[in-house]
Design a protein around this motif. Structure first.
Motif, short mmCIF file in Angstrom:
data_model
loop_
_atom_site.label_atom_id
_atom_site.label_comp_id
_atom_site.label_asym_id
_atom_site.label_seq_id
_atom_site.Cartn_x
_atom_site.Cartn_y
_atom_site.Cartn_z
N UNK A 35 16.91 -8.31 -11.41
CA UNK A 35 16.08 -7.85 -10.30
C UNK A 35 14.65 -7.74 -10.77
N UNK A 36 13.79 -8.35 -9.98
CA UNK A 36 12.37 -8.35 -10.39
C UNK A 36 11.79 -6.97 -10.23
N UNK A 37 11.01 -6.56 -11.11
CA UNK A 37 10.39 -5.24 -11.11
C UNK A 37 9.12 -5.30 -10.29
N UNK A 38 8.98 -4.28 -9.31
CA UNK A 38 7.79 -4.20 -8.45
C UNK A 38 6.67 -3.64 -9.29
N UNK A 39 5.53 -4.32 -9.15
CA UNK A 39 4.39 -3.89 -9.96
C UNK A 39 3.83 -2.57 -9.45
N UNK A 40 3.16 -1.93 -10.31
CA UNK A 40 2.56 -0.64 -9.98
C UNK A 40 1.47 -0.81 -8.93
N UNK A 41 0.71 -1.89 -8.97
CA UNK A 41 -0.37 -2.10 -8.02
C UNK A 41 0.18 -2.30 -6.61
N UNK A 42 1.30 -3.02 -6.49
CA UNK A 42 1.90 -3.26 -5.17
C UNK A 42 2.36 -1.94 -4.54
N UNK A 43 2.96 -1.12 -5.35
CA UNK A 43 3.43 0.15 -4.83
C UNK A 43 2.27 1.03 -4.36
N UNK A 44 1.16 0.99 -5.11
CA UNK A 44 -0.01 1.78 -4.70
C UNK A 44 -0.59 1.25 -3.40
N UNK A 45 -0.67 -0.08 -3.25
CA UNK A 45 -1.19 -0.69 -2.03
C UNK A 45 -0.31 -0.38 -0.83
N UNK A 46 1.00 -0.48 -1.03
CA UNK A 46 1.91 -0.19 0.08
C UNK A 46 1.81 1.27 0.51
N UNK A 47 1.69 2.14 -0.49
CA UNK A 47 1.56 3.55 -0.15
C UNK A 47 0.28 3.82 0.63
N UNK A 48 -0.83 3.18 0.23
CA UNK A 48 -2.10 3.37 0.96
C UNK A 48 -2.00 2.84 2.39
N UNK A 49 -1.33 1.65 2.54
CA UNK A 49 -1.19 1.07 3.86
C UNK A 49 -0.35 1.97 4.78
N UNK A 50 0.74 2.48 4.23
CA UNK A 50 1.57 3.38 5.03
C UNK A 50 0.80 4.64 5.40
N UNK A 51 -0.01 5.13 4.44
CA UNK A 51 -0.82 6.32 4.73
C UNK A 51 -1.83 6.08 5.85
N UNK A 52 -2.46 4.87 5.79
CA UNK A 52 -3.42 4.55 6.84
C UNK A 52 -2.75 4.46 8.22
N UNK A 53 -1.57 3.80 8.24
CA UNK A 53 -0.84 3.69 9.51
C UNK A 53 -0.47 5.07 10.03
N UNK A 54 0.02 5.92 9.17
CA UNK A 54 0.38 7.27 9.59
C UNK A 54 -0.85 8.04 10.06
N UNK A 55 -2.00 7.80 9.38
CA UNK A 55 -3.22 8.49 9.78
C UNK A 55 -3.67 8.07 11.18
N UNK A 56 -3.61 6.76 11.42
CA UNK A 56 -4.01 6.27 12.75
C UNK A 56 -3.07 6.81 13.84
N UNK A 57 -1.75 6.75 13.54
CA UNK A 57 -0.80 7.26 14.51
C UNK A 57 -0.96 8.76 14.73
N UNK A 58 -1.26 9.47 13.67
CA UNK A 58 -1.45 10.91 13.81
C UNK A 58 -2.68 11.26 14.62
N UNK A 59 -3.78 10.53 14.34
CA UNK A 59 -5.00 10.79 15.11
C UNK A 59 -4.79 10.50 16.60
N UNK A 60 -4.14 9.36 16.90
CA UNK A 60 -3.88 9.02 18.31
C UNK A 60 -2.92 10.02 18.96
N UNK A 61 -1.96 10.47 18.17
CA UNK A 61 -1.02 11.44 18.73
C UNK A 61 -1.72 12.76 19.03
#
Length: 349
Positions: free
Chosen positions: A1-27
């Motif tokens: 199983x290929x190991x997910x790089x640390x940079x990818x995990x950080x980027x995904x976490x930031x993207x999820x945070x931004x999506x949650x922030x936008x949804x939270x602000x609109x909510x």
């Protein structure tokens, strides 16, 4: 199983945070992307500060929010407002009005949906009727406009008064003030003297005035006590007027006028000498004839008295004898002549 790089995990976490922030602000603004909603439109000339995410109300209850405000394609400056209604069970009429109102004392705007009377329902995507409520500032301005007008009139009046006072207290105008004040003082003194004279007159004639008032009271009391009699008098007058109305008074007047007309016609004929009576009144021939006849009769009577044997002769044994009449026979002859004259006079008339 290929190991997910640390940079990818950080980027995904930031993207999820931004999506949650936008949804939270609109909510927080009231927009729920996961709820089903129906979109409607309204066309306004002006929106008086309406903004995206302002609430949409029905009878004071929030059923949606404004999602978009943009200029219309006509280019005349009018605005198209889009709003979503999240209550799927809510049905709107075709003539429902989307009225922009003030939602609080701070001027926050909202769209208030006012139902119409049409039985036809509006479909999602339709453009509803629009209306703009007068804002607080505009309402205050309308209420204060009459006060402003009266204030302007008052200021103009004060200006006129100040100008008149200025004209009064100018050097040339103040020369006549002493004379004016003296005239006012004389007027006041005259009024005081008149008042004193009136007081003295009232004091002198107090008893007379009291008698007058007593007489007036007596008259009013008599009128009050004889109210029934006065009512009877009025009823009698009413009955008399009714009787006159029922007696065909107009026909009687007409007959009297006809009789007067006939009398006038008779008088006219007499004056014109028509008929026996007219000739008797206007002609002297009948009068002259009567006078002449009277003279002749008088001559005849006198001749009868003086020479009766000219008219009456008595013959005994064929011999003519003259004999004088006795007084009794003369009286009888006179009565016969008078009776004949009266008869002829009545026949002539």
């Amino acid at each position: 199983m290929a190991q997910v790089s640390k940079e990818f995990r950080i980027g995904a976490l930031v993207l999820v945070g931004l999506i949650l922030l936008v949804l939270g602000v609109n909510y927080m603004k009231g927009f729920n992307p996961f709820a089903a909603s129906n979109t409607y439109y309204a066309h306004y000339e002006e929106i008086d500060g309406l903004a995206v995410s302002n609430p949409v109300l029905v009878n004071g209850f929030k059923v949606g929010q404004v999602t978009q405000v943009k200029f219309s394609e006509s280019g005349n400056g009018s605005l198209i407002v889009s709003f979503d209604i999240e209550e799927s069970a809510l049905q709107l009429n075709r003539d429902t009005k989307a009225k922009i109102t003030s939602n609080d004392l701070f001027g926050t705007k909202a769209i208030d949906l006012i139902y119409g009377t049409s039985e036809e329902l509006a479909q999602p995507g339709d453009t509803l009727l629009s209306e703009l409520e007068v804002g607080i500032a505009e309402a205050v301005r309308i209420e204060l406009m009459p006060l402003k007008t009266k204030t302007d009139q008052l200021i103009d009046g004060v200006d006129d008064i100040l100008e008149n006072l200025k004209a009064v207290f100018e050097a040339d105008a103040t020369l006549g003030l002493p004379t004016a004040f003296e005239s006012i003082q004389r007027t006041v003194e005259s009024l005081e003297q008149t008042s004193l004279k009136l007081d003295a007159m009232v004091a002198e004639n107090r008893s007379t005035l009291q008698n007058i008032f007593k007489n007036v009271d007596g008259i009013t009391s008599n009128l009050k006590n004889h109210n029934d009699d006065l009512s009877n008098v009025m009823e009698n007058f009413s009955e008399i007027s009714d009787s006159l109305a029922a007696s065909n008074f107009a026909q009687t007047i007409h007959r009297a006028n006809s009789a007067l007309t006939q009398v006038d016609e008779i008088t006219r004929k007499i004056n014109n000498g028509e008929g026996s009576l007219g000739q008797l009144v206007n002609s002297d021939s009948l009068h002259n004839g009567l006078v002449a006849t009277n003279l002749e009769l008088q001559y005849l009577i006198n001749d009868l008295y003086l020479n009766p044997w000219r008219y009456v002769r008595v013959s005994v044994f064929g011999k003519k004898q003259e004999k004088s009449l006795s007084n009794k026979e003369l009286k009888k002859l006179r009565d016969i002549i008078d009776e004949e004259l009266d008869k002829r006079s009545s026949d002539d008339l």
